[in-house]
Design a protein around this motif. Sequence first.
Motif, PDB file in Angstrom:
ATOM      1  N   GLU A  15       0.857  -1.179   0.000  1.00  0.00           N
ATOM      2  CA  GLU A  15       0.000   0.000   0.000  1.00  0.00           C
ATOM      3  C   GLU A  15       0.897   1.234   0.000  1.00  0.00           C
ATOM      4  OE1 GLU A  15      -3.454   2.138   2.732  1.00  0.00           O
ATOM      5  OE2 GLU A  15      -2.802   0.098   3.173  1.00  0.00           O
ATOM      6  N   LEU A  16       0.662   2.139  -0.938  1.00  0.00           N
ATOM      7  CA  LEU A  16       1.508   3.316  -1.102  1.00  0.00           C
ATOM      8  C   LEU A  16       0.821   4.540  -0.513  1.00  0.00           C
ATOM      9  CD1 LEU A  16       2.580   2.791  -4.842  1.00  0.00           C
ATOM     10  CD2 LEU A  16       3.834   2.138  -2.788  1.00  0.00           C
ATOM     11  N   LEU A  17       1.552   5.257   0.324  1.00  0.00           N
ATOM     12  CA  LEU A  17       1.058   6.509   0.902  1.00  0.00           C
ATOM     13  C   LEU A  17       1.947   7.638   0.421  1.00  0.00           C
ATOM     14  CD1 LEU A  17       0.577   5.188   4.546  1.00  0.00           C
ATOM     15  CD2 LEU A  17      -1.165   5.373   2.776  1.00  0.00           C
ATOM     16  N   PHE A  18       1.347   8.744   0.007  1.00  0.00           N
ATOM     17  CA  PHE A  18       2.102   9.847  -0.560  1.00  0.00           C
ATOM     18  C   PHE A  18       1.880  11.133   0.225  1.00  0.00           C
ATOM     19  CE2 PHE A  18       1.107   6.896  -3.982  1.00  0.00           C
ATOM     20  CZ  PHE A  18       2.336   6.717  -4.589  1.00  0.00           C
ATOM     21  N   GLY A  19       2.876  12.022   0.190  1.00  0.00           N
ATOM     22  CA  GLY A  19       2.705  13.350   0.755  1.00  0.00           C
ATOM     23  C   GLY A  19       3.585  13.630   1.957  1.00  0.00           C
ATOM     24  N   GLU A  20       3.551  14.874   2.406  1.00  0.00           N
ATOM     25  CA  GLU A  20       4.429  15.344   3.475  1.00  0.00           C
ATOM     26  C   GLU A  20       4.136  14.701   4.831  1.00  0.00           C
ATOM     27  OE1 GLU A  20       5.225  19.593   3.656  1.00  0.00           O
ATOM     28  OE2 GLU A  20       4.358  19.823   1.654  1.00  0.00           O
ATOM     29  N   ALA A  21       2.928  14.188   5.008  1.00  0.00           N
ATOM     30  CA  ALA A  21       2.578  13.551   6.288  1.00  0.00           C
ATOM     31  C   ALA A  21       2.472  12.030   6.161  1.00  0.00           C
ATOM     32  CB  ALA A  21       1.258  14.112   6.808  1.00  0.00           C
ATOM     33  N   SER A  22       2.858  11.499   5.014  1.00  0.00           N
ATOM     34  CA  SER A  22       2.650  10.067   4.758  1.00  0.00           C
ATOM     35  C   SER A  22       3.390   9.175   5.743  1.00  0.00           C
ATOM     36  CB  SER A  22       3.064   9.711   3.327  1.00  0.00           C
ATOM     37  OG  SER A  22       4.440  10.007   3.111  1.00  0.00           O
ATOM     38  N   HIS A  23       4.551   9.630   6.228  1.00  0.00           N
ATOM     39  CA  HIS A  23       5.322   8.814   7.179  1.00  0.00           C
ATOM     40  C   HIS A  23       4.611   8.659   8.522  1.00  0.00           C
ATOM     41  CE1 HIS A  23       6.300  12.948   8.085  1.00  0.00           C
ATOM     42  NE2 HIS A  23       6.935  12.599   9.190  1.00  0.00           N
ATOM     43  N   ASN A  39      21.893   6.406   9.940  1.00  0.00           N
ATOM     44  CA  ASN A  39      22.488   7.231  10.992  1.00  0.00           C
ATOM     45  C   ASN A  39      22.694   8.673  10.561  1.00  0.00           C
ATOM     46  OD1 ASN A  39      24.682   6.987   9.307  1.00  0.00           O
ATOM     47  ND2 ASN A  39      26.069   6.163  10.861  1.00  0.00           N
ATOM     48  N   SER A  40      22.360   8.974   9.310  1.00  0.00           N
ATOM     49  CA  SER A  40      22.508  10.350   8.830  1.00  0.00           C
ATOM     50  C   SER A  40      21.186  11.111   8.829  1.00  0.00           C
ATOM     51  CB  SER A  40      23.086  10.351   7.410  1.00  0.00           C
ATOM     52  OG  SER A  40      22.209   9.688   6.511  1.00  0.00           O
ATOM     53  N   ILE A  41      20.110  10.429   9.184  1.00  0.00           N
ATOM     54  CA  ILE A  41      18.810  11.090   9.120  1.00  0.00           C
ATOM     55  C   ILE A  41      18.634  12.038  10.298  1.00  0.00           C
ATOM     56  CG2 ILE A  41      17.503   9.368  10.432  1.00  0.00           C
ATOM     57  CD1 ILE A  41      15.284   9.725   8.304  1.00  0.00           C
ATOM     58  N   SER A  42      17.961  13.139  10.059  1.00  0.00           N
ATOM     59  CA  SER A  42      17.720  14.144  11.092  1.00  0.00           C
ATOM     60  C   SER A  42      16.903  13.555  12.238  1.00  0.00           C
ATOM     61  CB  SER A  42      16.976  15.345  10.495  1.00  0.00           C
ATOM     62  OG  SER A  42      16.477  16.183  11.504  1.00  0.00           O
ATOM     63  N   LYS A  43      17.300  13.924  13.457  1.00  0.00           N
ATOM     64  CA  LYS A  43      16.572  13.455  14.638  1.00  0.00           C
ATOM     65  C   LYS A  43      15.131  13.959  14.648  1.00  0.00           C
ATOM     66  CE  LYS A  43      19.760  11.029  16.730  1.00  0.00           C
ATOM     67  NZ  LYS A  43      20.729  11.002  15.624  1.00  0.00           N
ATOM     68  N   CYS A 167       4.189   1.419   2.582  1.00  0.00           N
ATOM     69  CA  CYS A 167       5.347   2.317   2.515  1.00  0.00           C
ATOM     70  C   CYS A 167       4.886   3.752   2.292  1.00  0.00           C
ATOM     71  CB  CYS A 167       6.332   1.885   1.432  1.00  0.00           C
ATOM     72  SG  CYS A 167       5.648   1.695  -0.200  1.00  0.00           S
ATOM     73  N   ALA A 168       5.658   4.673   2.829  1.00  0.00           N
ATOM     74  CA  ALA A 168       5.341   6.101   2.760  1.00  0.00           C
ATOM     75  C   ALA A 168       6.343   6.799   1.853  1.00  0.00           C
ATOM     76  CB  ALA A 168       5.374   6.713   4.154  1.00  0.00           C
ATOM     77  N   ILE A 169       5.830   7.505   0.847  1.00  0.00           N
ATOM     78  CA  ILE A 169       6.675   8.226  -0.107  1.00  0.00           C
ATOM     79  C   ILE A 169       6.551   9.721   0.196  1.00  0.00           C
ATOM     80  CG2 ILE A 169       7.297   8.507  -2.527  1.00  0.00           C
ATOM     81  CD1 ILE A 169       7.196   5.583  -1.573  1.00  0.00           C
ATOM     82  N   ASN A 170       7.490  10.230   0.978  1.00  0.00           N
ATOM     83  CA  ASN A 170       7.479  11.632   1.391  1.00  0.00           C
ATOM     84  C   ASN A 170       8.634  12.354   0.701  1.00  0.00           C
ATOM     85  OD1 ASN A 170       7.603  14.113   2.656  1.00  0.00           O
ATOM     86  ND2 ASN A 170       7.322  13.310   4.723  1.00  0.00           N
ATOM     87  N   TYR A 171       8.304  13.155  -0.295  1.00  0.00           N
ATOM     88  CA  TYR A 171       9.334  13.818  -1.101  1.00  0.00           C
ATOM     89  C   TYR A 171      10.201  14.767  -0.278  1.00  0.00           C
ATOM     90  CZ  TYR A 171       6.185  17.873  -1.115  1.00  0.00           C
ATOM     91  OH  TYR A 171       5.393  18.935  -0.743  1.00  0.00           O
ATOM     92  N   LYS A 172       9.693  15.237   0.847  1.00  0.00           N
ATOM     93  CA  LYS A 172      10.457  16.174   1.670  1.00  0.00           C
ATOM     94  C   LYS A 172      11.712  15.520   2.275  1.00  0.00           C
ATOM     95  CE  LYS A 172       8.448  20.254   1.687  1.00  0.00           C
ATOM     96  NZ  LYS A 172       9.191  21.480   1.275  1.00  0.00           N
ATOM     97  N   LEU A 173      11.702  14.197   2.353  1.00  0.00           N
ATOM     98  CA  LEU A 173      12.835  13.493   2.947  1.00  0.00           C
ATOM     99  C   LEU A 173      14.098  13.574   2.091  1.00  0.00           C
ATOM    100  CD1 LEU A 173      10.915  10.435   4.367  1.00  0.00           C
ATOM    101  CD2 LEU A 173      12.512  11.825   5.692  1.00  0.00           C
ATOM    102  N   ILE A 174      13.946  13.850   0.796  1.00  0.00           N
ATOM    103  CA  ILE A 174      15.137  13.934  -0.052  1.00  0.00           C
ATOM    104  C   ILE A 174      15.633  15.371  -0.235  1.00  0.00           C
ATOM    105  CG2 ILE A 174      14.452  11.848  -1.292  1.00  0.00           C
ATOM    106  CD1 ILE A 174      13.689  13.569  -3.652  1.00  0.00           C
TER     107      ILE A 174
END
Length: 378
Positions: A15-23, A39-43, A167-174
Amino acid sequence: MRNIHLQEKIEGSPELLFGEASHLELKIPHKKVLLVASNSISKTWINQLVKKYPSITNIIYKSPGEPDSDQVNECTSQIKQKPDAILGIGGGSVLDFVKAISITLKTGHKIEKYEFGEQLIMDAIPIYLIPTTCGSGSEVTPYAVINNSTTGRKFTLTSDLICASRCAINYKLIEDLPRSVILDTAIDAFTHCLESALNKDSYELSREFSIDGLYLALTTFKDLNDAKLSDNTLKKLSTLGTLGGLAISRSRTGLIHTLNVSLAPYVNASHGKLNGLLINYVLKFNLSFYNGYLSSLFNEVGIKKFQDDIDVAVFIHEFLSELIDMEEINFSNLIEKKESIIERMLQDNGLEKVNHGPINKDMVYFRSEEHTSELQSP
């Protein structure tokens, strides 16, 4: 202009979830969740997940680099409380690592036991995935690539049991990734779409995903030179990565990735860049075998009108030259590795079914000159 829109639920896919709040919308119905993160992801992202999903009882941070069998086995042995589910957030290496430990935590077997089928994948812990790059597509595939720490050989785990539940596809993460990482992973996604579309046994749906992905790449990569990437560009890149994953999950990768796996231990190049460099060699090798298939494919993509397969090959070379340095690959240290490289390539038993040209030990050769050695195609 192609109208590209991914459905939230595609048959046979997570199931695909999209958007800034998808996570924050994954709905994880489990009591004990292990969070595995780069280990490089923002806290900030980690804190959001922990707050949203109180069932997270443990957090592991994966170090950079492709997952290897020692990492997987060590992590498995250190986790004393077996989770009911695993939530992974990171690039392709993190997501593949999650898939691997979902097997070993469930079964107790060493991950290398699955390399040659000594053990079959019969069970795995449910996983939920959040990609932070735009290239691997691992969030929607049944694959995970692991390095054997003892032999150095890369091997692929394949099973529907390691497909994500959601899975959550949040474009803001990149958005905050180094531009070099965005480019590298985007070229990998482009390669996934290209190989899947050129697969002789590709399915109609796989071809559809591939063509949409190729269109996005060919119309979006020019924006990677912008000082700041717009939300629209980030959304397109995220969609490209997912399309590439959906395409190869129904088809498979081809000669480009097989050569990449064979050469990677000896070549100082990132995965995406090496794919980009190898595209020219593979297109050149297969050119006399496409019989118009390549030009037909790219005319369907709809960027411009191509006269023949050579016209497309030249176009792709020029397109990639704008993104990476397309110098000849210097294999000065590879003459003595020739046999092992070819042996590894020929271990891909399904390659001959999908590649247009013949697959055999004579299909590549090394030309030694005074100052350089190069991989050549006949």
